[in-house]
Structures are given as structure tokens and as C-alpha cells.
Design a protein around this motif. Structure first.
Motif, PDB file in Angstrom:
ATOM      1  N   GLN A  52      29.611  39.176  29.444  1.00  0.00           N
ATOM      2  CA  GLN A  52      30.808  39.989  29.268  1.00  0.00           C
ATOM      3  C   GLN A  52      31.010  40.922  30.458  1.00  0.00           C
ATOM      4  OE1 GLN A  52      31.066  42.177  25.567  1.00  0.00           O
ATOM      5  NE2 GLN A  52      32.359  43.755  26.484  1.00  0.00           N
ATOM      6  N   SER A  53      29.926  41.484  30.961  1.00  0.00           N
ATOM      7  CA  SER A  53      30.038  42.424  32.074  1.00  0.00           C
ATOM      8  C   SER A  53      30.595  41.738  33.323  1.00  0.00           C
ATOM      9  CB  SER A  53      28.669  43.043  32.389  1.00  0.00           C
ATOM     10  OG  SER A  53      27.729  42.026  32.713  1.00  0.00           O
ATOM     11  N   THR A  54      30.189  40.483  33.548  1.00  0.00           N
ATOM     12  CA  THR A  54      30.691  39.734  34.701  1.00  0.00           C
ATOM     13  C   THR A  54      32.195  39.508  34.585  1.00  0.00           C
ATOM     14  OG1 THR A  54      28.576  38.610  34.993  1.00  0.00           O
ATOM     15  CG2 THR A  54      30.511  37.559  35.966  1.00  0.00           C
ATOM     16  N   LEU A  55      32.622  39.150  33.366  1.00  0.00           N
ATOM     17  CA  LEU A  55      34.042  38.893  33.158  1.00  0.00           C
ATOM     18  C   LEU A  55      34.854  40.181  33.277  1.00  0.00           C
ATOM     19  CD1 LEU A  55      36.071  36.686  32.573  1.00  0.00           C
ATOM     20  CD2 LEU A  55      35.678  37.017  30.121  1.00  0.00           C
ATOM     21  N   SER A  56      34.337  41.258  32.749  1.00  0.00           N
ATOM     22  CA  SER A  56      35.040  42.538  32.850  1.00  0.00           C
ATOM     23  C   SER A  56      35.208  42.946  34.312  1.00  0.00           C
ATOM     24  CB  SER A  56      34.267  43.624  32.084  1.00  0.00           C
ATOM     25  OG  SER A  56      34.242  43.340  30.698  1.00  0.00           O
ATOM     26  N   ARG A  57      34.146  42.817  35.086  1.00  0.00           N
ATOM     27  CA  ARG A  57      34.247  43.172  36.503  1.00  0.00           C
ATOM     28  C   ARG A  57      35.239  42.266  37.235  1.00  0.00           C
ATOM     29  NH1 ARG A  57      28.586  43.780  35.977  1.00  0.00           N
ATOM     30  NH2 ARG A  57      28.254  41.714  36.917  1.00  0.00           N
ATOM     31  N   ALA A  58      35.264  40.974  36.868  1.00  0.00           N
ATOM     32  CA  ALA A  58      36.189  40.045  37.517  1.00  0.00           C
ATOM     33  C   ALA A  58      37.629  40.438  37.246  1.00  0.00           C
ATOM     34  CB  ALA A  58      35.926  38.616  37.039  1.00  0.00           C
ATOM     35  N   MET A  59      37.918  40.900  36.016  1.00  0.00           N
ATOM     36  CA  MET A  59      39.291  41.295  35.700  1.00  0.00           C
ATOM     37  C   MET A  59      39.674  42.576  36.424  1.00  0.00           C
ATOM     38  SD  MET A  59      40.479  38.848  33.911  1.00  0.00           S
ATOM     39  CE  MET A  59      39.443  37.885  35.049  1.00  0.00           C
ATOM     40  N   VAL A  60      38.742  43.513  36.523  1.00  0.00           N
ATOM     41  CA  VAL A  60      39.020  44.751  37.263  1.00  0.00           C
ATOM     42  C   VAL A  60      39.288  44.423  38.730  1.00  0.00           C
ATOM     43  CG1 VAL A  60      38.029  46.921  38.081  1.00  0.00           C
ATOM     44  CG2 VAL A  60      37.752  46.241  35.678  1.00  0.00           C
ATOM     45  N   ARG A  61      38.483  43.554  39.320  1.00  0.00           N
ATOM     46  CA  ARG A  61      38.671  43.190  40.725  1.00  0.00           C
ATOM     47  C   ARG A  61      40.003  42.461  40.927  1.00  0.00           C
ATOM     48  NH1 ARG A  61      35.797  42.027  45.488  1.00  0.00           N
ATOM     49  NH2 ARG A  61      37.445  41.781  47.044  1.00  0.00           N
ATOM     50  N   LEU A  62      40.367  41.612  39.955  1.00  0.00           N
ATOM     51  CA  LEU A  62      41.642  40.906  40.044  1.00  0.00           C
ATOM     52  C   LEU A  62      42.803  41.900  40.088  1.00  0.00           C
ATOM     53  CD1 LEU A  62      43.288  38.264  39.949  1.00  0.00           C
ATOM     54  CD2 LEU A  62      43.130  38.353  37.447  1.00  0.00           C
ATOM     55  N   GLU A  63      42.753  42.891  39.199  1.00  0.00           N
ATOM     56  CA  GLU A  63      43.808  43.909  39.183  1.00  0.00           C
ATOM     57  C   GLU A  63      43.808  44.727  40.470  1.00  0.00           C
ATOM     58  OE1 GLU A  63      44.452  45.047  34.546  1.00  0.00           O
ATOM     59  OE2 GLU A  63      42.483  45.519  35.378  1.00  0.00           O
ATOM     60  N   GLU A  64      42.622  45.035  40.973  1.00  0.00           N
ATOM     61  CA  GLU A  64      42.545  45.795  42.227  1.00  0.00           C
ATOM     62  C   GLU A  64      43.121  44.995  43.390  1.00  0.00           C
ATOM     63  OE1 GLU A  64      38.435  46.699  42.514  1.00  0.00           O
ATOM     64  OE2 GLU A  64      38.567  48.507  41.262  1.00  0.00           O
ATOM     65  N   ASP A  65      42.799  43.709  43.420  1.00  0.00           N
ATOM     66  CA  ASP A  65      43.324  42.875  44.503  1.00  0.00           C
ATOM     67  C   ASP A  65      44.844  42.792  44.448  1.00  0.00           C
ATOM     68  OD1 ASP A  65      40.842  42.385  45.546  1.00  0.00           O
ATOM     69  OD2 ASP A  65      40.621  40.383  44.676  1.00  0.00           O
ATOM     70  N   LEU A  66      45.392  42.667  43.241  1.00  0.00           N
ATOM     71  CA  LEU A  66      46.839  42.554  43.098  1.00  0.00           C
ATOM     72  C   LEU A  66      47.543  43.896  43.230  1.00  0.00           C
ATOM     73  CD1 LEU A  66      47.070  40.030  40.114  1.00  0.00           C
ATOM     74  CD2 LEU A  66      47.710  39.594  42.487  1.00  0.00           C
ATOM     75  N   GLY A  67      46.815  44.972  42.933  1.00  0.00           N
ATOM     76  CA  GLY A  67      47.447  46.288  42.909  1.00  0.00           C
ATOM     77  C   GLY A  67      48.336  46.471  41.706  1.00  0.00           C
TER      78      GLY A  67
END
Length: 317
Positions: A52-67
Motif C-alpha cells: 500500500q505504501s508503494t502505491l500511495s507514494r506512486a500516486m503522490v508522485r504522479l500528482e506532483e509530476d502533473l502539478g
């Protein structure tokens, strides 16, 4: 991360350039779609077999990349924001297209029902190629063929561009990027009008036609190069009355009295012409199969290649 943290703009990661969006985002698109579908990170992580932690971090990074905020967090659940919903529609289409592409290439490589892209000369299209495919399908009835009929150089260029797996051509090519194998040879005949001075003969030396007008294929065609070479060997340069793209058209023009031609035997006899055996020089064209050197074969292509090579000396019978 609290819900309030999504009420502020998310900075765009500086190292994500517009031209690299696909490379940066693609690994996380399926994860995003799973979270959006479940509206729950834990359940999405279980489905995908990742922590779960890996997936949560991936979603946060996705949002950060997109802004852009894609999710609104509500306890253990998440909900798509309007931007997330818009993004999801495009992601689902992209993933579906990837699935279709994967299924297509897997189907083309299927040993029993895959695809062979096969090129061949116009003069081999009436009997030779249909007969080959018919014989091959006795043991491989579901293999599919994408067929291309053209002159030799055009087929080789198409093969180099990835549009063909194999091609039957003449002359047998000699190029460092190709593998070619001679399969058979075909005798060429001097075709003359049936009222021509040589029409009553069965055999003729090519030099006896030195004064004639010739109808030939256009420059670049293998048969044209062979015609020019044979005439040169016989001691003359042919005078050209017409240059065409198809052998049977030339045979028809011979019947009309436009000239003579060096041609392979017809699929069926044509009225209005006489076809003479050339005794000198030896008038033949070699037929070979070619493929790209180092190019991996799918199982159906490998099977058809093996079949063609097994027909050495029998290709035209």
C-alpha cells in the motif's frame, strides 16, 4: 497527507519536460486506474500485488509530476477530482489501446494462427504463390498471410522498413543486411509475334534478335536488369519501344506487333505470340527468398521460411 493539503497548487516537478510525459507517467497509469476504480488505495494495492505504501507514494508522485490534484482523500477512501476524472478517461483509452496492441502482436506470433507478411514478384502471382500457400496450409491451415505483390527492389525496401517478413524475388539479392537463398531458376523465352520472321523456329540465339525493337519492364525491375545483361552478353544493346510494369502486358504488346521480349513462361498460353527457347546465352532468372539478417522470426514466419527452403529446386514445378 491531509485533505487540506490538496487545496493548494501542487508544484510541477522540474525534471519532467513536456516531451517526456509518456516516459515519466506510463509506469503509473495502470496503478492510477486501479486506485480510481476501487476508490481505495488498500484494495487497489491488493489487486495489483504491491505494498500500500508503494502505491500511495506512486500516486503522490504522479500528482506532483502533473502539478494537479487527482484525488481527494476522505479517510481510507479516495475520490477523483474533476481533473482526475478527465485524466482517467484518457488513461483508460490509452490502456485499452495498449491491451489491443498486445493482443494483436500476440495473435500475429501465434504458432497456429499467426501472421506472415510475404512479398512476391508479379510474375509469380498467378500460379506459384497460390500453390505455395495452398501446400503450406495443409499442415498450417489457420496461419494468415498479408501479401504484397511488387517488383524486387520495392519489396526489399519495404522489408527493410519492417513491412515484410519474407519475399520471393529475382535476381537473388546480395546485400550485407539481407539473407538470401536461391530456390529455383526459370528459363526465359524470346517472345515474338506469331507472324514474326522467327515465329516458325523453336530455338533461337538471342543475337538473332539484335535488330529488333524490345518491350521490357522499367529500369529497376529485376527482369529488366537480366534482359539488359543477356543482350549485352549476346553482343548488343536492345532498342526499347516500351517500358512497362507487368510481364503479361508486355506479352500483349508483343502480340500487337510492338516488339519482342524476354519473358518467363506464361501461366496459360497466350494467342498471337510464339515463345522461343533461347540457346545462347543461357537465358534464365534465379528465384530466391530473402529476409533481414538478424531479424527474429515469429513461429509462423519460421515455419513458412522452413517450408520455402524445403522447396529448393521444386518452387516452379
Amino acid at each position: 497527507m491531509s485533505r487540506n493539503s490538496y487545496e493548494h497548487d501542487i508544484p510541477v516537478t522540474a525534471d519532467v519536460e513536456a516531451e517526456s510525459w509518456a516516459a515519466a507517467l506510463t509506469p503509473r497509469l495502470a496503478q492510477f486506474a486501479a486506485v480510481a476504480r476501487h476508490e481505495h488505495v488498500t484494495r487497489a494495492a491488493q489487486e495489483m500485488g504491491v505494498p500500500q505504501s508503494t502505491l500511495s507514494r506512486a500516486m503522490v508522485r504522479l500528482e506532483e509530476d502533473l502539478g494537479v490534484a487527482l484525488f481527494a482523500r476522505r479517510g481510507r477512501t479516495v475520490a477523483l477530482t474533476p481533473a482526475g476524472r478527465t485524466f482517467l478517461h484518457s488513461v483508460e483509452r490509452a490502456l485499452a489501446e495498449v491491451d489491443r496492441a498486445a493482443e494483436s502482436v500476440r495473435a500475429d506470433a501465434d504458432p497456429a494462427a499467426g501472421l506472415v507478411s510475404f512479398g512476391f514478384l508479379h510474375t509469380l502471382g498467378t500460379e506459384t504463390v497460390p500453390g505455395l500457400i495452398r501446400s503450406f496450409r495443409v499442415d498450417h491451415p489457420r496461419v494468415r498471410f498479408q501479401l504484397v505483390q511488387n517488383y524486387g527492389e520495392a519489396m526489399l525496401e519495404r522489408m527493410r522498413a519492417g513491412g515484410l517478413d519474407l519475399c520471393l524475388t529475382s535476381p537473388v539479392p546480395d546485400a550485407p543486411d539481407l539473407v538470401a537463398r536461391r530456390l529455383d531458376e526459370q528459363r526465359l523465352r524470346l517472345v515474338v509475334p506469331d507472324d514474326h520472321r522467327l515465329a516458325g523456329r523453336r530455338r533461337v540465339r538471342l543475337a538473332e534478335a539484335a535488330s529488333e525493337l524490345f518491350v521490357t519492364l522499367e529500369p529497376g525491375y529485376g527482369l529488366r536488369r537480366i534482359t539488359d545483361a543477356l543482350c549485352a552478353e549476346a553482343g548488343f544493346t536492345p532498342r526499347i519501344a516500351f517500358e512497362g510494369e507487368e510481364a503479361e502486358t508486355l506479352r500483349g504488346l508483343v502480340a500487337a506487333g510492338l516488339g519482342v521480349a524476354l519473358l518467363p513462361p506464361p501461366a496459360v498460353p497466350r494467342p498471337g505470340v510464339a515463345e522461343l527457347t533461347v540457346t545462347a546465352p543461357r537465358a534464365v532468372r534465379e528465384i530466391g527468398v530473402a529476409w533481414l539478417d538478424g531479424h527474429p522470426d515469429t513461429p509462423p514466419v519460421a515455419a513458412f521460411k522452413k517450408f520455402l527452403l524445403s522447396r529448393r529446386g521444386q518452387l516452379l514445378t
